[in-house]
Scaffold this motif. Structure first.
Motif, PDB file in Angstrom:
ATOM      1  N   GLY A  32       0.856  -1.231  -0.043  1.00  0.00           N
ATOM      2  CA  GLY A  32      -0.033   0.069  -0.029  1.00  0.00           C
ATOM      3  C   GLY A  32       0.911   1.134   0.137  1.00  0.00           C
ATOM      4  N   LYS A  33       2.059   1.068  -0.620  1.00  0.00           N
ATOM      5  CA  LYS A  33       2.952   2.327  -0.549  1.00  0.00           C
ATOM      6  C   LYS A  33       2.510   3.670  -1.344  1.00  0.00           C
ATOM      7  N   THR A  34       2.090   3.005  -2.670  1.00  0.00           N
ATOM      8  CA  THR A  34       1.508   4.164  -3.507  1.00  0.00           C
ATOM      9  C   THR A  34       0.357   4.715  -3.092  1.00  0.00           C
ATOM     10  N   ALA A  35      -0.537   3.838  -2.515  1.00  0.00           N
ATOM     11  CA  ALA A  35      -1.916   4.633  -1.944  1.00  0.00           C
ATOM     12  C   ALA A  35      -1.666   5.551  -0.882  1.00  0.00           C
ATOM     13  N   PRO A  99       0.897  -0.022  -9.917  1.00  0.00           N
ATOM     14  CA  PRO A  99       1.918  -0.389  -9.263  1.00  0.00           C
ATOM     15  C   PRO A  99       3.486   0.346  -9.776  1.00  0.00           C
ATOM     16  N   THR A 100       4.405   0.822  -8.611  1.00  0.00           N
ATOM     17  CA  THR A 100       5.530   1.395  -9.264  1.00  0.00           C
ATOM     18  C   THR A 100       6.625   0.187  -8.711  1.00  0.00           C
ATOM     19  N   ARG A 101       7.825   0.366  -9.251  1.00  0.00           N
ATOM     20  CA  ARG A 101       8.874  -0.503  -8.950  1.00  0.00           C
ATOM     21  C   ARG A 101       9.926  -0.340  -8.290  1.00  0.00           C
ATOM     22  N   PHE A 132       9.728   9.949   0.294  1.00  0.00           N
ATOM     23  CA  PHE A 132      10.576   8.873  -0.554  1.00  0.00           C
ATOM     24  C   PHE A 132       9.610   7.542  -0.646  1.00  0.00           C
ATOM     25  N   ASP A 133       9.582   6.789  -1.670  1.00  0.00           N
ATOM     26  CA  ASP A 133       8.806   5.572  -1.632  1.00  0.00           C
ATOM     27  C   ASP A 133       9.687   4.565  -2.231  1.00  0.00           C
ATOM     28  N   TYR A 134      10.105   3.456  -1.608  1.00  0.00           N
ATOM     29  CA  TYR A 134      10.963   2.652  -2.096  1.00  0.00           C
ATOM     30  C   TYR A 134      10.562   1.164  -1.655  1.00  0.00           C
TER      31      TYR A 134
HETATM   32 MG   LIG Z   1       3.876   1.544  -5.298  1.00  0.00          MG
END
Ligand SMILES: [Mg+2]
Ligand SMILES: Nc1nc2c(ncn2[C@@H]2O[C@H](COP(=O)(O)OP(=O)(O)O)[C@@H](O)[C@H]2O)c(=O)[nH]1
Length: 463
Positions: A32-35, A99-101, A132-134
């Motif tokens: 659920g990172k992107t959300a 989704p992102t990668r 940041f999202d990783y």
């Molecule tokens: Mg994502």
């Protein structure tokens, strides 16, 4: 007159200087990172307008004046796709973001009035928030830094139980005929490495978690690069280390050892050195309900993977991490996501289960005195809590739209408060429903406890 002047100067500097906080979001794929990041940016941008952030004092007191996006500093990191995510949620019918990668970044500047007015008056201040999202998968590589190639080969060999081996059958067949002393053939190594990556992916599907290299599972933009074309050599465990060291540089053994070292130096370390080490605050997202839905084996897997992942937050003086990178994360949140999949009275149980699952790592963290808080949230709430009459009694229920567009009104069941044991799994499974996002109504995204999380992660900086 010296003292007040010094103080005035200090206040001026404090006001003029852009205060800054680097906040990182991680979690395994689909946690659920992107959300979460989409909602976080959305809530802050709607502050003082439609956003409902009562648990964030600066917002409740009307001191948080607004947030705007500015260009990020680090041009080498992709921008977090906020607009694309919002566009997906605004479609008819609404869609969850793609989704992102890899790693991505977004910078917000918050304007707020401090709670205590200084003698310069209640002028507004700024806080620069770098987000940041990783992928959490990248943190699975930390233990790999403790090894050199031969010891890593031995470690991987030691892990190879029968069930695990089954997923690597194609790789075993291919690597068996590889002579470590022979001259390396690029194409051949690439092919065997691909079998290894397939094995890792299959093992993960089947519930294994101690899987390295982590980048093989989520290569980001490195897919197909030679740095991802290595694997452990089975014979190394029994071989004489001195003899291995004398093998020529063109040999298969020396080539693989070189790639392993390159991977450590140029992939794993730079992430920790250039990014991780500079994060001030971190939130780790966990899809606990998804793991319950998936059954005992996957639940076990999640538990092991998280134990691995949490090593990156163990700042005990002697930890590998502290020795190598001296990280500075001074506050951590751990959140069970998608809480809107269960009725509200289950939320405390969700947190209890999360704490039970992470009992060991949490103990280490508290011992190392990293302040940590566990909570449950829904970044983008997709259901509405209701009460329905059932056999003359009012019981809680959820209303929403299923992923295929069907209207749902249901009671998804209880969340176990403790780690389910075998008997528990034998008695019952779980079937928490998935929902399509609610139609966007122009304002801020509906959420559960994003304000509580924001308070824990940035609230003190807005006081
Ligand atoms: Mg994502
Ligand atoms: N109901 C609900 N579903 C969510 C929420 N957050 C994420 N999801 C679901 O989980 C999926 C994966 O989320 P995403 O943010 O893409 O995960 P990531 O891989 O960690 O970035 C989404 O496509 C949604 O289906 C939430 O707050 N509520």
């Amino acid at each position: 007159m010296r003292q007040p002047l010094a103080r005035e100067l200090h206040d001026l500097i404090e006001r003029g200087r852009d205060r800054q906080l680097r906040l990182a979001v991680t979690g395994l794929s689909r946690s659920g990172k992107t959300a979460f990041l989409t909602s976080l940016v959305n809530q802050l941008r709607h502050v003082g307008l439609e956003a409902r952030l009562d648990l964030l004092p600066a917002a409740r007191q009307g001191r948080l004046l607004g947030a705007r996006r500015v260009n990020q500093q680090d041009l080498g990191v992709p921008r977090f796709p906020y607009d694309q995510a919002m566009a997906a949620l605004a479609e008819t019918p609404p869609r969850w973001p793609e989704p992102t990668r890899g790693i991505s970044e977004l910078r917000l500047v918050l304007r707020y009035r401090p709670a205590k007015r200084g003698w310069l008056g209640g002028e507004s201040r700024q806080l620069t928030l770098d987000l940041f999202d990783y992928p959490g998968e990248w943190l699975l590589d930390l233990p790999l830094l403790a090894h050199d190639y031969p010891s890593w080969c031995r470690r991987q060999q030691a892990l190879a139980g029968e069930q695990r081996r089954a997923h690597f059958a194609a790789w075993h067949a291919a690597v068996e005929s590889l002579d470590p002393t022979a001259e390396a053939d690029e194409a051949r190594l690439a092919e065997i490495a691909e079998h290894y990556a397939e094995g890792l992916r299959a093992a993960r599907e089947a519930g294994f978690a101690d899987l390295q290299p982590g980048r093989f599972l989520l290569p980001g933009d490195l897919a197909g690069a030679p740095v991802l074309q290595f694997f452990p050599l089975p014979g190394v465990a029994e071989a004489d280390p001195a003899a291995l060291a004398t093998l020529p540089p063109e040999s298969n053994y020396a080539t693989l050892a070189r790639r392993f070292a390159y991977y450590q130096q140029h992939i794993v370390k730079p992430f920790y050195r250039d990014h991780f080490r500079r994060f001030d605050r971190q939130i780790v997202l966990v899809d606990l309900l998804g793991a319950l839905n998936a059954g005992p084996e996957r639940f076990q897997d999640l538990s092991r993977a998280l134990a691995n992942l949490m090593q990156s937050f163990d700042y005990g003086k002697r930890s590998l991490l502290s020795r190598l990178f001296a990280p500075r994360i001074d506050r951590l949140a751990i959140a069970a996501t998608k809480a809107d999949h269960v009725t509200p009275e289950q939320h405390p149980r969700l947190v209890a289960l999360l704490e039970a699952l992470l009992a060991e790592p949490l103990k280490d963290l508290r011992f190392a005195s990293v302040p940590v808080r566990a909570l449950s949230l829904a970044a983008i709430r997709a259901s509405e809590a209701r009460e329905v009459e059932h056999r003359g009694q009012r019981t809680p229920a959820l209303r929403g739209t299923g992923l295929d567009g069907e209207a749902l009104l249901l009671y998804p069941g209880e969340v176990p408060e403790r780690l389910p044991d075998d008997a528990f799994w034998a008695r019952q499974g779980f079937a928490y429903p998935a929902f399509r996002p609610l139609p966007l109504e122009g304002g801020a995204l509906p959420h559960i406890r994003m304000d509580a999380v924001l308070d824990w992660l940035i609230g003190d900086k807005l006081s």
